[in-house]
Write a protein that holds these residues in place. Structure first.
Motif, mmCIF file in Angstrom:
data_model
loop_
_atom_site.group_PDB
_atom_site.id
_atom_site.type_symbol
_atom_site.label_atom_id
_atom_site.label_comp_id
_atom_site.label_asym_id
_atom_site.label_seq_id
_atom_site.Cartn_x
_atom_site.Cartn_y
_atom_site.Cartn_z
ATOM 1 N N ARG A 23 0.769 -1.298 -0.004
ATOM 2 C CA ARG A 23 0.139 0.084 -0.078
ATOM 3 C C ARG A 23 0.674 1.261 0.138
ATOM 4 O O ARG A 23 0.307 2.105 -0.759
ATOM 5 N N SER A 24 1.994 1.140 0.739
ATOM 6 C CA SER A 24 2.872 2.526 1.047
ATOM 7 C C SER A 24 3.583 2.611 -0.489
ATOM 8 O O SER A 24 4.263 3.821 -0.621
ATOM 9 N N ALA A 57 1.726 2.937 -3.387
ATOM 10 C CA ALA A 57 0.829 3.512 -4.457
ATOM 11 C C ALA A 57 1.468 4.860 -4.850
ATOM 12 O O ALA A 57 1.261 4.968 -6.413
ATOM 13 N N GLY A 58 1.982 5.877 -4.481
ATOM 14 C CA GLY A 58 2.470 7.061 -5.088
ATOM 15 C C GLY A 58 3.658 6.763 -6.129
ATOM 16 O O GLY A 58 3.673 7.223 -7.072
ATOM 17 N N THR A 97 2.318 5.190 -9.089
ATOM 18 C CA THR A 97 1.630 6.257 -10.015
ATOM 19 C C THR A 97 2.760 7.003 -10.916
ATOM 20 O O THR A 97 2.698 7.139 -11.893
ATOM 21 N N ASP A 142 -5.000 11.145 -13.631
ATOM 22 C CA ASP A 142 -6.438 10.818 -12.866
ATOM 23 C C ASP A 142 -6.430 9.159 -13.189
ATOM 24 O O ASP A 142 -6.408 8.251 -12.246
ATOM 25 N N THR A 189 -3.275 7.213 -11.534
ATOM 26 C CA THR A 189 -3.035 7.183 -10.088
ATOM 27 C C THR A 189 -3.456 5.991 -9.405
ATOM 28 O O THR A 189 -4.576 5.294 -9.661
ATOM 29 N N MET A 190 -2.566 5.219 -8.712
ATOM 30 C CA MET A 190 -2.724 4.196 -7.988
ATOM 31 C C MET A 190 -2.992 4.954 -6.481
ATOM 32 O O MET A 190 -2.156 5.601 -5.868
ATOM 33 N N TYR A 191 -3.967 4.336 -5.767
ATOM 34 C CA TYR A 191 -4.340 4.704 -4.458
ATOM 35 C C TYR A 191 -3.960 3.575 -3.316
ATOM 36 O O TYR A 191 -4.036 2.402 -3.989
ATOM 37 N N PRO A 192 -3.525 3.773 -2.266
ATOM 38 C CA PRO A 192 -3.273 2.715 -1.268
ATOM 39 C C PRO A 192 -4.384 1.580 -1.278
ATOM 40 O O PRO A 192 -3.985 0.318 -1.196
ATOM 41 N N ALA A 193 -5.604 2.177 -1.376
ATOM 42 C CA ALA A 193 -6.819 1.193 -1.288
ATOM 43 C C ALA A 193 -6.794 0.167 -2.582
ATOM 44 O O ALA A 193 -7.612 -0.767 -2.529
ATOM 45 N N ASP A 194 -6.216 0.725 -3.591
ATOM 46 C CA ASP A 194 -6.323 0.047 -5.139
ATOM 47 C C ASP A 194 -5.333 -1.051 -4.922
ATOM 48 O O ASP A 194 -5.517 -2.297 -5.709
#
Length: 152
Positions: free
Chosen positions: A8-9, A11-12, A15, A37, A40-45
């Motif tokens: 999860r860490s 994600a940024g 991206t 947009d 973009t990967m989010y931690p929840a993804d």
């Protein structure tokens, strides 16, 4: 080279890797900003999209996502760092994702491919089945490919 589940860490960083990889094809800053947009990967993804990375010496060199639920899903994202292209990382990630899809009961994956990446997917055994509209650029069409997970 190690293939492992993404964290999860990361994600940024994933991206930024996706944007750098997309930029490799010569797209300008305005085009890349339009894609941000969608890329973009989010931690929840990370977990729900079954995100996998290829890592070497602690550096993530590429990643992929396996989206959807069996029996049909999508190779949602697949990007390799520009300075790592040509080293077999894309093939490694693709084959790993297909094996995971097969293990989970998928029979078919679709791929909305960047036109520049289409030859790679065709070489992997995907076939073009049509076109799909870009989620980022109005009026832009992308190759729509299909991969039969049961074929190998």
């Amino acid at each position: 080279m190690k293939v492992r589940p993404a964290r999860r860490s990361e994600a940024g960083a994933l991206t930024e890797l996706a944007l750098a990889s997309k930029g490799h094809w010569g797209y300008d800053d305005a085009f890349l900003a339009s894609c941000r947009d969608e890329l973009t990967m989010y931690p929840a993804d990370i977990e729900c999209r079954r995100t996998t990375v290829a890592e070497e010496d602690g550096r993530v060199l590429g990643f992929t996502t396996l989206d959807g639920a069996p029996p049909e899903g999508a190779l949602g994202m697949m990007f390799v760092a520009p300075d790592a292209l040509g080293r077999g990382i894309g093939r490694l990630l693709f084959e790993h994702t297909v094996a995971e899809a097969r293990r989970l009961g998928f029979v078919r994956l679709t791929i909305d491919a960047d036109p520049n990446a289409e030859p790679f997917y065709l070489a992997m055994g995907a076939v073009r089945i049509g076109a799909t509209l870009s989620g980022s650029i109005p009026g832009r069409e992308l190759p729509l490919l299909e991969y039969d997970v049961t074929s190998r």
